[in-house]
Design a protein around this motif. Structure first.
Motif, PDB file in Angstrom:
ATOM      1  N   LYS A   1      88.227  47.510  65.135  1.00  0.00           N
ATOM      2  CA  LYS A   1      87.846  46.117  65.270  1.00  0.00           C
ATOM      3  C   LYS A   1      86.679  45.882  66.217  1.00  0.00           C
ATOM      4  O   LYS A   1      85.701  45.192  65.861  1.00  0.00           O
ATOM      5  CB  LYS A   1      89.047  45.293  65.724  1.00  0.00           C
ATOM      6  N   LEU A   2      86.717  46.430  67.427  1.00  0.00           N
ATOM      7  CA  LEU A   2      85.714  46.144  68.446  1.00  0.00           C
ATOM      8  C   LEU A   2      84.754  47.291  68.693  1.00  0.00           C
ATOM      9  O   LEU A   2      83.794  47.138  69.448  1.00  0.00           O
ATOM     10  CB  LEU A   2      86.408  45.789  69.771  1.00  0.00           C
ATOM     11  N   CYS A   3      84.977  48.435  68.076  1.00  0.00           N
ATOM     12  CA  CYS A   3      84.175  49.626  68.355  1.00  0.00           C
ATOM     13  C   CYS A   3      82.761  49.464  67.809  1.00  0.00           C
ATOM     14  O   CYS A   3      82.575  49.200  66.616  1.00  0.00           O
ATOM     15  CB  CYS A   3      84.835  50.857  67.739  1.00  0.00           C
ATOM     16  N   PRO A   4      81.755  49.619  68.659  1.00  0.00           N
ATOM     17  CA  PRO A   4      80.374  49.466  68.172  1.00  0.00           C
ATOM     18  C   PRO A   4      79.915  50.637  67.306  1.00  0.00           C
ATOM     19  O   PRO A   4      78.976  50.498  66.520  1.00  0.00           O
ATOM     20  CB  PRO A   4      79.557  49.375  69.467  1.00  0.00           C
ATOM     21  N   ASP A   5      80.562  51.779  67.446  1.00  0.00           N
ATOM     22  CA  ASP A   5      80.183  52.969  66.684  1.00  0.00           C
ATOM     23  C   ASP A   5      81.089  53.093  65.465  1.00  0.00           C
ATOM     24  O   ASP A   5      82.139  53.725  65.511  1.00  0.00           O
ATOM     25  CB  ASP A   5      80.310  54.214  67.580  1.00  0.00           C
ATOM     26  N   LYS A   6      80.675  52.493  64.368  1.00  0.00           N
ATOM     27  CA  LYS A   6      81.510  52.491  63.169  1.00  0.00           C
ATOM     28  C   LYS A   6      81.560  53.863  62.489  1.00  0.00           C
ATOM     29  O   LYS A   6      82.341  54.072  61.571  1.00  0.00           O
ATOM     30  CB  LYS A   6      81.008  51.448  62.167  1.00  0.00           C
ATOM     31  N   GLN A   7      80.715  54.796  62.928  1.00  0.00           N
ATOM     32  CA  GLN A   7      80.705  56.140  62.354  1.00  0.00           C
ATOM     33  C   GLN A   7      81.483  57.135  63.208  1.00  0.00           C
ATOM     34  O   GLN A   7      81.482  58.336  62.921  1.00  0.00           O
ATOM     35  CB  GLN A   7      79.249  56.624  62.202  1.00  0.00           C
ATOM     36  N   MET A   8      82.142  56.640  64.238  1.00  0.00           N
ATOM     37  CA  MET A   8      82.883  57.529  65.124  1.00  0.00           C
ATOM     38  C   MET A   8      83.978  58.265  64.350  1.00  0.00           C
ATOM     39  O   MET A   8      84.698  57.657  63.561  1.00  0.00           O
ATOM     40  CB  MET A   8      83.514  56.717  66.259  1.00  0.00           C
ATOM     41  N   PRO A   9      84.103  59.585  64.552  1.00  0.00           N
ATOM     42  CA  PRO A   9      85.183  60.319  63.873  1.00  0.00           C
ATOM     43  C   PRO A   9      86.551  59.770  64.268  1.00  0.00           C
ATOM     44  O   PRO A   9      86.762  59.343  65.411  1.00  0.00           O
ATOM     45  CB  PRO A   9      84.996  61.764  64.380  1.00  0.00           C
ATOM     46  N   ARG A  10      87.460  59.762  63.320  1.00  0.00           N
ATOM     47  CA  ARG A  10      88.840  59.346  63.561  1.00  0.00           C
ATOM     48  C   ARG A  10      88.924  57.919  64.100  1.00  0.00           C
ATOM     49  O   ARG A  10      89.649  57.625  65.048  1.00  0.00           O
ATOM     50  CB  ARG A  10      89.549  60.330  64.492  1.00  0.00           C
ATOM     51  N   LEU A  11      88.150  57.016  63.483  1.00  0.00           N
ATOM     52  CA  LEU A  11      88.200  55.601  63.834  1.00  0.00           C
ATOM     53  C   LEU A  11      89.139  54.909  62.859  1.00  0.00           C
ATOM     54  O   LEU A  11      88.867  54.811  61.663  1.00  0.00           O
ATOM     55  CB  LEU A  11      86.802  54.983  63.762  1.00  0.00           C
ATOM     56  N   TRP A  12      90.261  54.418  63.370  1.00  0.00           N
ATOM     57  CA  TRP A  12      91.317  53.874  62.521  1.00  0.00           C
ATOM     58  C   TRP A  12      91.315  52.350  62.515  1.00  0.00           C
ATOM     59  O   TRP A  12      90.865  51.705  63.458  1.00  0.00           O
ATOM     60  CB  TRP A  12      92.686  54.352  63.017  1.00  0.00           C
TER      61      TRP A  12
END
Length: 606
Positions: free
Chosen positions: A236-247
């Motif tokens: 929801k709030l993570c600026p890095d939408k390509q971060m591995p293992r982003l749920w």
């Protein structure tokens, strides 16, 4: 890194004051300690468990990790009994599948209640809660342990089981141990770091939240709270939408969804994992580390309540603690003793081709990948779910070198750092505890130290308790040939096939398939090296074993013990295991803690 504790064992004159007495003293009432106590008591010896906290169960309950990882298809021994009791409590097996991470989830207080009831049914078992040890003394081949807390006595025991969370008893008694990651050159494990280090896995201070269905006052964050620490815990709030293992955030919450509107928060990705190597800390240092870990968890809860909009969630009052957090942290890693056997990742990946056939000495099984949590330590390598087949743990991993009448359970057994990432899971640790209980009871009954107990007697006792020695997913305890397949599997005469299957790794025995004659003869060789077996043609060797061929082999090996076999047809592996066990009984040929037969040892060291 290698660490060595100072020996703290003194010989003292006979104590004249009254003492409690027991055959087996289990220090630590966690996942392994409870099972060790129950199993030893059922085998007829007097057992006492001391536990510092008010609950039994350790990581299962007191630490709040009430979502079982792995072994869902390996219903072994007391682990299966615990699981089945959970099913009975909640009504169905489906009622345990509340979150997406596990097939067995439960409320911590329910797990504690079940474990307490299991213990209360054993007349040979005495449990002392709120009790800790202050001194351990060796006297006349017994242990004298001074107690404090709710029970302030001295207790005398023949056998001691270290079931502490961090291996504190082993360290106190001078057992040599390792701590941290092994160098690649040590065991030649393919994913080990090039250099050894003192890094252990992150611990977690779990939080159990409840949905109160009305807005809750947020918990108080610490003075150093930073929302940036948690914004990439979910999408929801993570600026890095390509971060591995982003749920997805909702999936993060339902990861640990429990019954009755409870949510177990045990989230490693920018969540409440916390790094603190507490093994070699003193009591005050540990206390301060726990305070910091709790603050980190409360900060994460505050973030969820205020930033993610989950304002109807609040800490659940299930732990009987002032702050509503669990009684202890979830320790994923502890010290690792130097034992009579040590299993490394190569034994897990290819158990039947290693120099030491440790699989023959197996006493517990697991099927989880190598899962190491290092998100809070930037110096650690990324070891995210390294696949291995299902595996077993050798008995010698529970027995320390050079210290008699001591058994080590929980997570402090003799394994490599990488193997700890798979052997630390709840069912494996429970099975390790059950095996420790069997070993302790046999040591007491035979008046010998654990290292002298017959490995095969330990294994046979476990099989009689419907426990697995080999992790054969396709042969359940209800199978008519389960005992024979486990025993013959542990000889290596018939071998299984390991496979990787995402989080649930497997080893298959294929009881309904056939075996090639040449493979069967190869399996027999170590057990009958001087035997001149019948001569078979090259063509015959490449075809499945037949009943007439098996009869001929039996006559050559054991002419006095024969069975009536069909005159034609091929034999299936399950029935073959049964017949080999019944007619030849190779399981009871003595093996050492590395898995070698006497004749193999003689060939190795002429």
């Amino acid at each position: 890194m290698k660490k060595f504790a100072f020996l703290f064992v003194y010989l003292i004159p006979f104590l004249s004051f009254a003492q409690l007495k027991t055959d087996v003293l289990v220090i630590g009432g966690g996942a392994s300690g409870v099972m060790a106590g129950i199993q030893a008591a059922r085998l007829g010896v007097k057992v006492t468990i001391i536990e510092e906290e008010a609950w039994l169960g350790g990581m299962l309950t007191s630490a709040g990790v009430s979502a079982i990882d792995g072994n869902h298809h390996l219903p072994s021994g007391l682990w299966a009994e615990f699981k089945n009791t959970l099913v009975k409590h909640y009504g169905t097996a489906t009622a345990l599948q509340t979150g997406w991470v596990s097939q067995v989830m439960f409320e911590p207080q329910v797990g504690q209640q079940i474990l307490s009831e299991m213990c209360s049914k054993e007349s040979n078992l005495h449990v002392l809660l709120g009790t800790r040890y202050t001194q351990i003394i060796s006297q006349n081949n017994n242990w004298l342990v001074s107690l404090a807390g709710n029970t302030q006595e001295t207790i005398q025991s023949k056998i001691l089981i270290d079931a502490t969370e961090l291996g504190d008893v082993a360290a106190l008694l001078g057992v040599k141990y390792d701590l941290g990651m092994d160098a690649q050159s040590t065991y030649h494990e393919r994913v080990a770091p090039q250099q050894a280090n003192d890094i252990i896995q992150d611990l977690t201070y779990v939080a159990v939240l409840k949905d109160y269905h009305q807005v809750q006052k947020p918990v108080s964050p610490s003075a150093d709270y930073r929302r940036e620490d948690f914004i990439c815990a979910c999408e929801k709030l993570c600026p890095d939408k390509q971060m591995p293992r982003l749920w997805d955030c909702e999936k993060m919450k339902t990861y640990g969804k429990l019954q009755n509107d409870l949510y177990m928060i045990n989230w490693p990705i920018h969540g409440n994992d916390y790094y603190a190597n507490m093994v070699d800390m003193n009591a005050e240092q540990r206390k301060q580390a726990i305070i910091k870990a709790k603050e980190h968890t409360r900060n994460f809860v505050y973030f969820m309540q205020t930033e993610l909009g989950w304002n109807t969630l609040g800490l659940a009052d299930v732990f009987e603690t002032k702050d509503s957090l669990p009684m202890i942290p979830y320790h994923r890693e502890s010290l690792r003793i130097k034992g009579l056997a040590r299993i490394n990742m190569n034994h897990l990946e290819k158990p039947f081709t290693q120099a030491e056939p440790l699989y023959r000495t197996g006493i517990a099984v697991g099927d989880y990948p190598i899962d190491q949590h290092h998100g809070k330590n930037s110096k650690a390598p990324d070891l995210y779910f390294v696949p291995v087949p299902s595996f077993n743990i050798p008995l010698g991993s529970l027995i320390p070198e050079h210290v008699s009448n001591l058994i080590v359970a929980e997570k402090s057994i003799s394994v490599s750092n990488l193997v700890n990432g798979a052997s630390r899971l709840q069912p494996v640790v429970m099975e390790i505890g059950q095996a420790a209980g069997v070993l302790a009871s046999l040591a007491v009954q035979n008046k010998i130290s654990p290292e002298k107990v017959s490995i095969r007697k330990v294994q046979n006792t476990l099989v009689n308790q419907k426990a697995y020695l080999m992790p054969y997913i396709d042969v359940a305890p209800e199978h008519p040939y389960f005992r024979a397949i486990q025993k013959i599997g542990a000889t290596g005469i018939l071998k299984g096939e390991g496979k990787n299957n995402k989080w649930s790794n497997e080893t298959w025995f294929y009881p309904d398939s056939t075996v090639l004659l040449k493979d069967f003869l190869e399996g027999l060789k170590p057990y009958y090296p001087k035997l001149k077996l019948p001569t078979f043609t090259e063509s015959e060797l490449s075809y499945p074993l037949s009943y007439p061929q098996l009869a001929s082999i039996f006559i050559h090996i054991s002419p006095k013990h024969q069975v009536n076999l069909p005159p034609t047809g091929t034999i299936q592996r399950g029935e073959l295991a049964y017949l080999v066990d019944k007619v030849l009984n190779p399981f009871y040929q003595k093996i050492d803690h590395e898995g070698f037969l006497a004749q193999e040892k003689n060939q190795k060291n002429p």
